[in-house]
Design a protein around this motif. Structure first.
Motif, PDB file in Angstrom:
ATOM      1  N   ARG A   2       0.840  -1.185   0.000  1.00  0.00           N
ATOM      2  CA  ARG A   2       0.000   0.000   0.000  1.00  0.00           C
ATOM      3  C   ARG A   2       0.881   1.243   0.000  1.00  0.00           C
ATOM      4  N   TYR A   3       0.402   2.272  -0.714  1.00  0.00           N
ATOM      5  CA  TYR A   3       1.120   3.536  -0.787  1.00  0.00           C
ATOM      6  C   TYR A   3       0.235   4.634  -0.213  1.00  0.00           C
ATOM      7  N   LEU A   4       0.844   5.517   0.511  1.00  0.00           N
ATOM      8  CA  LEU A   4       0.118   6.652   1.077  1.00  0.00           C
ATOM      9  C   LEU A   4       0.942   7.900   0.799  1.00  0.00           C
ATOM     10  N   PHE A   5       0.365   8.863   0.068  1.00  0.00           N
ATOM     11  CA  PHE A   5       1.085  10.063  -0.308  1.00  0.00           C
ATOM     12  C   PHE A   5       0.300  11.293   0.111  1.00  0.00           C
ATOM     13  N   ARG A   6       1.040  12.346   0.449  1.00  0.00           N
ATOM     14  CA  ARG A   6       0.416  13.614   0.812  1.00  0.00           C
ATOM     15  C   ARG A   6       0.099  14.405  -0.450  1.00  0.00           C
ATOM     16  N   PRO A   7      -1.075  15.012  -0.506  1.00  0.00           N
ATOM     17  CA  PRO A   7      -1.401  15.833  -1.680  1.00  0.00           C
ATOM     18  C   PRO A   7      -0.589  17.143  -1.644  1.00  0.00           C
ATOM     19  N   PRO A   8      -0.273  17.690  -2.836  1.00  0.00           N
ATOM     20  CA  PRO A   8      -0.502  17.087  -4.154  1.00  0.00           C
ATOM     21  C   PRO A   8       0.511  15.975  -4.391  1.00  0.00           C
ATOM     22  N   ALA A   9       0.065  14.894  -4.966  1.00  0.00           N
ATOM     23  CA  ALA A   9       0.903  13.697  -5.087  1.00  0.00           C
ATOM     24  C   ALA A   9       1.350  13.441  -6.518  1.00  0.00           C
ATOM     25  N   ASP A  10       1.438  14.488  -7.335  1.00  0.00           N
ATOM     26  CA  ASP A  10       1.843  14.306  -8.727  1.00  0.00           C
ATOM     27  C   ASP A  10       3.214  13.640  -8.830  1.00  0.00           C
ATOM     28  N   GLU A  11       4.131  14.047  -7.921  1.00  0.00           N
ATOM     29  CA  GLU A  11       5.475  13.489  -7.966  1.00  0.00           C
ATOM     30  C   GLU A  11       5.484  11.997  -7.674  1.00  0.00           C
ATOM     31  N   ALA A  12       4.502  11.556  -6.889  1.00  0.00           N
ATOM     32  CA  ALA A  12       4.487  10.158  -6.453  1.00  0.00           C
ATOM     33  C   ALA A  12       4.284   9.195  -7.609  1.00  0.00           C
ATOM     34  N   THR A  13       3.555   9.628  -8.624  1.00  0.00           N
ATOM     35  CA  THR A  13       3.267   8.711  -9.729  1.00  0.00           C
ATOM     36  C   THR A  13       4.540   8.255 -10.434  1.00  0.00           C
ATOM     37  N   ALA A  14       5.547   9.113 -10.458  1.00  0.00           N
ATOM     38  CA  ALA A  14       6.803   8.756 -11.119  1.00  0.00           C
ATOM     39  C   ALA A  14       7.582   7.716 -10.327  1.00  0.00           C
ATOM     40  N   LEU A  15       7.225   7.526  -9.053  1.00  0.00           N
ATOM     41  CA  LEU A  15       7.952   6.575  -8.205  1.00  0.00           C
ATOM     42  C   LEU A  15       7.276   5.212  -8.129  1.00  0.00           C
ATOM     43  N   GLY A  17       6.692   2.936 -10.199  1.00  0.00           N
ATOM     44  CA  GLY A  17       7.293   1.828 -10.949  1.00  0.00           C
ATOM     45  C   GLY A  17       8.552   1.269 -10.328  1.00  0.00           C
ATOM     46  N   LEU A  18       8.979   1.803  -9.192  1.00  0.00           N
ATOM     47  CA  LEU A  18      10.189   1.303  -8.531  1.00  0.00           C
ATOM     48  C   LEU A  18       9.913  -0.052  -7.878  1.00  0.00           C
ATOM     49  N   PRO A  19      10.942  -0.867  -7.658  1.00  0.00           N
ATOM     50  CA  PRO A  19      10.756  -2.228  -7.115  1.00  0.00           C
ATOM     51  C   PRO A  19      10.545  -2.244  -5.601  1.00  0.00           C
ATOM     52  N   TRP A  20       9.411  -1.712  -5.179  1.00  0.00           N
ATOM     53  CA  TRP A  20       9.137  -1.594  -3.748  1.00  0.00           C
ATOM     54  C   TRP A  20       9.084  -2.958  -3.040  1.00  0.00           C
ATOM     55  N   GLU A  21       8.838  -4.023  -3.790  1.00  0.00           N
ATOM     56  CA  GLU A  21       8.755  -5.342  -3.168  1.00  0.00           C
ATOM     57  C   GLU A  21      10.128  -5.854  -2.737  1.00  0.00           C
ATOM     58  N   GLN A  22      11.207  -5.227  -3.197  1.00  0.00           N
ATOM     59  CA  GLN A  22      12.558  -5.656  -2.853  1.00  0.00           C
ATOM     60  C   GLN A  22      13.121  -4.802  -1.715  1.00  0.00           C
ATOM     61  N   ASN A  26      18.908  -4.113  -1.916  1.00  0.00           N
ATOM     62  CA  ASN A  26      19.063  -4.952  -3.112  1.00  0.00           C
ATOM     63  C   ASN A  26      18.687  -4.230  -4.406  1.00  0.00           C
ATOM     64  N   TRP A  27      18.329  -2.963  -4.331  1.00  0.00           N
ATOM     65  CA  TRP A  27      17.899  -2.263  -5.537  1.00  0.00           C
ATOM     66  C   TRP A  27      19.059  -2.100  -6.508  1.00  0.00           C
ATOM     67  N   ASP A  28      18.728  -2.152  -7.779  1.00  0.00           N
ATOM     68  CA  ASP A  28      19.715  -1.990  -8.843  1.00  0.00           C
ATOM     69  C   ASP A  28      20.355  -0.604  -8.743  1.00  0.00           C
ATOM     70  N   PRO A  29      21.690  -0.534  -8.699  1.00  0.00           N
ATOM     71  CA  PRO A  29      22.356   0.770  -8.612  1.00  0.00           C
ATOM     72  C   PRO A  29      21.973   1.717  -9.743  1.00  0.00           C
ATOM     73  N   GLU A  30      21.535   1.159 -10.867  1.00  0.00           N
ATOM     74  CA  GLU A  30      21.135   2.007 -11.987  1.00  0.00           C
ATOM     75  C   GLU A  30      19.905   2.858 -11.656  1.00  0.00           C
ATOM     76  N   LEU A  31      19.127   2.413 -10.667  1.00  0.00           N
ATOM     77  CA  LEU A  31      17.935   3.155 -10.270  1.00  0.00           C
ATOM     78  C   LEU A  31      18.249   4.258  -9.259  1.00  0.00           C
ATOM     79  N   LEU A  32      19.452   4.221  -8.703  1.00  0.00           N
ATOM     80  CA  LEU A  32      19.786   5.076  -7.571  1.00  0.00           C
ATOM     81  C   LEU A  32      20.675   6.242  -7.968  1.00  0.00           C
TER      82      LEU A  32
END
Length: 415
Positions: A2-15, A17-22, A26-32
């Motif tokens: 589950r995700y919970l974001f404070r409004p306005p949450a436009d910036e959150a949509t870009a995040l 697709g990140l691998p939150w389940e990992q 362990n995240w790929d350094p290319e994402l960081l």
């Protein structure tokens, strides 16, 4: 999850697709994104960039994440000096900890990075005084930090000074008002932690041999009490003095970097007793005035310096034209003819090493220095050329603010 974001949450949509389940580790350094200015954290912290903005992701137990999410949101609404929260991710698979997402504070750096920078002109005393201002502002708002330390504080250059921001709110307690005992306890915790951190710097040979970490840390309670007394004490004076003494006290509170709220004046047999309710909303008058005239959002000391230059420019315009110039017209012309040509002249490979307002301040300082040497005013154009040639390249590349590294130079320019 589950995700919970404070409004306005436009910036959150870009995040999303990140691998939150990992696990973050362990995240790929290319994402960081590598952020050299970061401080030391007891948790796993990673930085990511999305659409030109930079975010800090911290793995933390869900109850603490929810608490910090709520507190930082309240702090933002109240104008308290703290990082801005975006959201949290909870219910991650495998009983993983939650992830707290905050916006990276552009052009900020940790105390360790300040001392590590060969160009740093900020003294230990200045660092401590800046931290004391932060602690007083939090205490006035009923915030018991419980973990005040240099590691949990970010510092951002503000003209010739620094502004401090709270980073970690895990141990915070909020009360309508803090007792004197709670304030003293918070200060004692800060004293212990600051002493240990300065000793660590000394061990790493990052501290001047002339500085005694223990002596510096022991001075923190005295500095705190002096500032607390300055902004909260009651004063008694004669009735015939009350008009100018009230104005004097309010101006002094503003000069210390605080805003005055309700003013109570009670006539007693001893004289007029003045009590000022000091507010903790972000100061203050110079920032608001500069924004009104130019639309620039900068820090208080930077605003004071820029306003001085704007007023000098207005006086020159009036002298040259032989007639008064409205301040709004002067503000518009100063922006287009003075400020923007300076900040837009920075070469791309040097962009982002200083906030635009800080860069302009340093160019003015450089102009003064060159003029003293030459015995005449060399002008802004010559000072800018000299500064870009000899001074700005000396700043380490790792001071470049992350938003610029991520391709978000436009966003970083507004910080």
């Amino acid at each position: 999850m589950r995700y919970l974001f404070r409004p306005p949450a436009d910036e959150a949509t870009a995040l999303l697709g990140l691998p939150w389940e990992q696990p973050l580790a362990n995240w790929d350094p290319e994402l960081l994104l590598d952020v050299p200015q970061r401080g030391i954290s007891r948790h796993v912290v990673r930085f990511v960039a999305a659409e030109g903005s930079v975010f800090a992701l911290k793995e933390i137990a869900e109850p603490l994440a929810r608490k910090e999410y709520a507190l930082l949101g309240d702090f933002s609404e109240e104008g308290l000096p703290a990082v801005s929260v975006l959201g949290i991710c909870v219910d991650r698979p495998g009983d993983q900890e939650a992830v707290l997402v905050t916006r990276y504070l552009e052009y900020s750096m940790s105390y360790r990075h300040l001392f590590s920078s060969p160009r740093s002109q900020h003294s230990t005393t200045q660092l401590l005084d800046t931290m004391v201002v932060l602690l007083v502002r939090l205490h006035l708002a009923g915030v018991f930090w419980g973990d005040c330390s240099l590691s949990n504080t970010l510092f951002r250059p503000d003209a010739d000074g620094l502004t401090a921001y709270l980073v970690d709110a895990e141990t915070v307690e909020r009360r309508p008002e803090l007792s004197a005992g709670m304030r003293r306890y918070d200060v004692d915790l800060a004293r212990e932690r600051v002493g240990a951190e300065l000793l660590d710097l000394q061990f790493g040979e990052l501290l001047s041999p002339d500085i005694d970490p223990v002596t510096v840390a022991e001075s923190l309670p005295g500095r705190y009490e002096a500032l607390w007394d300055a902004v909260t004490r009651e004063e008694v004076f004669r009735r015939d003095e009350q008009r100018y003494r009230v104005a004097e006290r309010l101006a002094w509170i503003n000069e210390l970097g605080f805003d005055a709220g309700e003013v109570e004046l009670v006539h007693t047999p001893e004289g007029a007793r003045l009590r000022v309710q000091t507010r903790v909303a972000e100061p203050g008058q110079h920032r608001r005035e500069l924004f009104r005239l130019t639309g620039l959002e900068v820090q208080e000391n930077q605003a004071r310096r820029l306003l001085n230059d704007l007023r000098s420019y207005r006086a020159w315009l009036e002298q040259e034209g032989g007639r008064p110039v409205p301040e709004t017209v002067a503000g518009h012309r100063w922006m287009s003819e003075v400020y923007l040509p300076v900040v837009q002249a920075v070469p791309r490979h040097l962009a982002g090493r200083l906030a635009p307002a800080q860069l302009f301040h340093e160019v003015l300082e450089h102009r003064w220095f060159l003029s003293e040497q030459a015995g005449r005013d060399v002008g802004t154009t010559a000072a800018l050329e000299s500064y870009l040639r000899s001074e700005l390249p000396r700043l380490p590349a790792d001071l470049t603010t992350p938003a610029v590294l991520a391709g978000g130079s436009d966003q970083a320019q507004d910080q």
